[in-house]
Write a protein that holds these residues in place. Structure first.
Motif, PDB file in Angstrom:
ATOM      1  N   VAL A   1      19.168 -14.873  92.157  1.00  0.00           N
ATOM      2  CA  VAL A   1      18.942 -15.282  90.666  1.00  0.00           C
ATOM      3  C   VAL A   1      17.404 -15.265  90.666  1.00  0.00           C
ATOM      4  CG1 VAL A   1      19.222 -16.941  89.065  1.00  0.00           C
ATOM      5  CG2 VAL A   1      21.156 -16.472  90.435  1.00  0.00           C
ATOM      6  N   ALA A   2      16.532 -16.020  91.306  1.00  0.00           N
ATOM      7  CA  ALA A   2      15.255 -16.190  91.111  1.00  0.00           C
ATOM      8  C   ALA A   2      14.619 -14.824  91.156  1.00  0.00           C
ATOM      9  CB  ALA A   2      14.558 -16.928  92.165  1.00  0.00           C
ATOM     10  N   GLY A   3      15.006 -13.791  92.305  1.00  0.00           N
ATOM     11  CA  GLY A   3      14.586 -12.502  92.246  1.00  0.00           C
ATOM     12  C   GLY A   3      14.689 -11.612  90.868  1.00  0.00           C
TER      13      GLY A   3
ATOM     14  N   THR B   1      23.016  -3.352  90.581  1.00  0.00           N
ATOM     15  CA  THR B   1      21.984  -2.943  89.508  1.00  0.00           C
ATOM     16  C   THR B   1      21.422  -4.106  88.953  1.00  0.00           C
ATOM     17  OG1 THR B   1      23.832  -3.291  87.745  1.00  0.00           O
ATOM     18  CG2 THR B   1      23.750  -1.140  88.612  1.00  0.00           C
ATOM     19  N   LEU B   2      21.626  -5.443  89.440  1.00  0.00           N
ATOM     20  CA  LEU B   2      21.147  -6.745  89.008  1.00  0.00           C
ATOM     21  C   LEU B   2      19.497  -6.746  88.940  1.00  0.00           C
ATOM     22  CD1 LEU B   2      23.750  -9.156  89.891  1.00  0.00           C
ATOM     23  CD2 LEU B   2      22.945  -8.866  87.553  1.00  0.00           C
ATOM     24  N   TRP B   3      19.129  -6.040  89.914  1.00  0.00           N
ATOM     25  CA  TRP B   3      17.274  -5.968  90.163  1.00  0.00           C
ATOM     26  C   TRP B   3      16.816  -4.901  89.654  1.00  0.00           C
ATOM     27  CZ3 TRP B   3      21.538  -7.698  93.126  1.00  0.00           C
ATOM     28  CH2 TRP B   3      21.759  -9.156  93.205  1.00  0.00           C
TER      29      TRP B   3
ATOM     30  N   ILE C   1      11.621  -8.900  90.651  1.00  0.00           N
ATOM     31  CA  ILE C   1      11.196  -8.186  92.114  1.00  0.00           C
ATOM     32  C   ILE C   1      12.697  -8.238  92.563  1.00  0.00           C
ATOM     33  CG2 ILE C   1       8.877  -9.250  92.395  1.00  0.00           C
ATOM     34  CD1 ILE C   1      11.657 -10.865  94.190  1.00  0.00           C
ATOM     35  N   ASN C   2      12.417  -7.501  93.764  1.00  0.00           N
ATOM     36  CA  ASN C   2      13.658  -7.039  94.852  1.00  0.00           C
ATOM     37  C   ASN C   2      13.767  -8.190  95.868  1.00  0.00           C
ATOM     38  OD1 ASN C   2      15.505  -6.227  96.700  1.00  0.00           O
ATOM     39  ND2 ASN C   2      14.507  -4.236  97.087  1.00  0.00           N
TER      40      ASN C   2
END
Length: 536
Positions: A343-345, A38-40, A350-351
């Motif tokens: 992390v950057a995504g 669920t992070l993205w 973005i995915n």
């Protein structure tokens, strides 16, 4: 303690300070380690659910080690000491870095250029084992390379099946076909790991382990790093690197990666595909630019360039303004950058696990191979160079065409050089990269085709529309047929280059195509023309 080291200054340090507490409070590191899909965001959940196996790769790959080392022992007893790897993207970039850093021989064949294929076939075939690395086996380049090596072994009176080793996902078409064909060994990788995150899976370990790398030490270092990279702590370097990459204000979306004594050979090339393919989509993203220390991008102080210096972890670093320094052993760095890219995504919104624009060039190439349209005539020919342009005035000389292409550069633009040639035989062409950067004052990427299609190719089509594209192709001294296919390697690479140029053109990107009728003469002509642009 992990061997990792991280420092930041200026805008990069400000980005870390601005986001680190929130990343810790949101438990981003531990949730990545727990494979929280669920992070993205909701749209990424389906893909993230099947792409987070890399966080446990170092531990889960342990059982592979004994089998890899035993196969290496058996092959050595049979006199097989040379290994050729066919793979694209992460399937070849990671083992190439691992092997080169260890100083062992591994021939990476990630090209369809006839000259590069012929060179790989010509060297010590009787001592050679061929490694096919593909998640599905449907990758056209890899399948073509397997076909030509299998035929070459048979023609030389060697047992082809005993010389072919396969790395693929369990149950893939390649998995089934390889077992039916009786190939020497089939290694299955974790299907829940995407190619660019697969460095610590069978895709990275089998080729490098067979070539002679101490892969146990590689996994030891990665597992040690995993302990700290999964912690929700303000000292977590993955959180810091991810914030520095994705959250400078304004966003420094050209990331110049320069090696300054890291001890890791070619790490920038691996990081390039990881970052570009993970982030370059939806009109945003980060463009890695692999440079040498002192190249124009490292001293330009451009407002959209972040400089990352790869250093030895015990090196005393004096950072310039708006820079990052990263150090560590290879195993720990591989995992650090995978975490940081994830992390950057999240920060970019973005995915980081899909690559929606990579397939476009493949489809275009397949269409050209099937339809076999008439070859387009050049707009003009200058010496050994045939010139074609899309939306360019170009004039009547190579110099005019180059000036016109570079004239399309905006203040936040970049130049992409795409060379569909032999990256070993024509390696001198890379000299034009820093010269173009000096001449334009803008970042310049350099990619060998078709391998960059599985790397920065995603960014060029899915990222910000700010690039201009210089594509180079060339006549091969001799073509190489592909057994069982109605096209040759020469026809394949021509279709790949033309297909990608068409996709770029349809997306409104300026493309200048230079075809070298005579490679040696054309190469010299292009290098000289670029030098004139820079006043050299």
């Amino acid at each position: 303690m992990s061997s990792l080291a991280f420092e930041a200054s200026g805008a990069a340090l400000a980005a870390v300070r601005r986001h680190i507490d929130t990343l810790v409070e949101d438990r981003v590191a531990s949730r990545i380690a727990d494979q929280d899909k669920t992070l993205w965001g909701p749209e990424a959940e389906a893909e993230a659910a099947i792409r987070l196996g890399w966080v446990d790769a170092a531990a889960l790959s342990r059982p592979l080690v004994a089998d890899i080392l035993e196969l290496r022992r058996q092959l050595a007893a049979e006199g097989v000491t040379r290994f050729v790897l066919a793979g694209m993207g992460g399937s070849s970039l990671a083992p190439e870095v691992i092997a080169n850093t260890a100083g062992v021989e591994l021939t990476v064949l990630d090209s369809t250029d006839p000259q590069q294929v012929a060179a790989a076939l010509a060297e010590r075939l009787e001592d050679t084992a061929f490694i096919v690395a593909s998640k599905s086996g449907s990758t056209l380049e890899t399948d073509s390379q397997r076909r030509v090596f299998e035929q070459a072994f048979a023609d030389a009176g060697l047992d082809a099946a005993s010389r072919i080793i396969v790395v693929t996902d369990p149950g893939s078409p390649l998995d089934q076909a390889s077992r039916e064909a009786g190939y020497r060994a089939v290694f299955n990788a974790d299907p829940d790991v995407g190619g660019r995150y697969s460095a610590l899976t069978a895709f990275g370990l089998v080729p490098s382990g067979l070539a002679g790398v101490d892969i146990e030490k590689l996994l030891d270092d990665a597992e040690e790093a995993a302990e700290v990279l999964s912690e929700d702590s303000a000292d977590n370097m993955a959180l810091a690197l991810g914030a520095a990459l994705a959250s400078t204000e304004p966003l420094r979306n050209k990331v110049a990666i320069a090696d300054e004594g890291s001890g890791i050979v070619g790490f920038g090339d691996w990081a390039e595909q990881l970052i570009a393919e993970s982030t370059g989509k939806l009109g945003t993203g980060l463009l890695p630019v692999v440079v040498n220390s002192g190249d124009p991008e490292t001293v330009s102080k451009a407002a959209d360039v972040l400089v990352i210096r790869l250093v030895s972890p015990d090196h005393e670093v004096t950072l310039g303004a708006d820079e990052v320094a990263v150090g560590g052993s290879l195993g720990s760095q591989l995992l650090l950058w995978e975490y940081a890219t994830a992390v950057a995504g999240r920060l970019l919104g973005i995915n980081p696990f899909d690559q929606p624009d990579v397939e476009a060039a493949k489809v275009a190439a397949r269409g050209l191979l099937e339809e076999r349209p008439e070859a387009l005539l050049p707009d003009f020919t200058d010496g050994a160079v045939q010139v074609r342009g899309s939306g360019l005035g170009m004039g009547s000389s190579l110099d005019d065409a180059l000036r016109d292409l570079l004239g399309k550069l905006g203040p936040d633009g970049y130049v992409s050089v795409q060379a569909y040639l032999d990256r070993f035989g024509q390696a001198e062409l890379e000299r034009i990269r820093p010269v173009l950067a000096e001449a334009t004052g803008r970042p310049v990427t350099f990619g060998w085709g078709p391998r960059f299609l599985h790397s920065t190719g995603q960014f060029h089509k899915g990222g910000p529309a700010t690039g201009v594209y210089l594509q180079l192709t060339g006549e091969a001294a001799a073509d190489v047929p592909i057994p069982g296919r109605p096209f040759s390697f020469g026809e394949l690479i021509a279709a790949q280059a033309a297909g990608d140029a068409n996709v770029l053109r349809e997306a409104g990107r300026p493309v200048l195509r230079l075809h070298l009728g005579d490679r040696a003469a054309g190469l010299r002509q292009v290098i000289d023309a670029v030098s004139r642009l820079a006043g050299k």
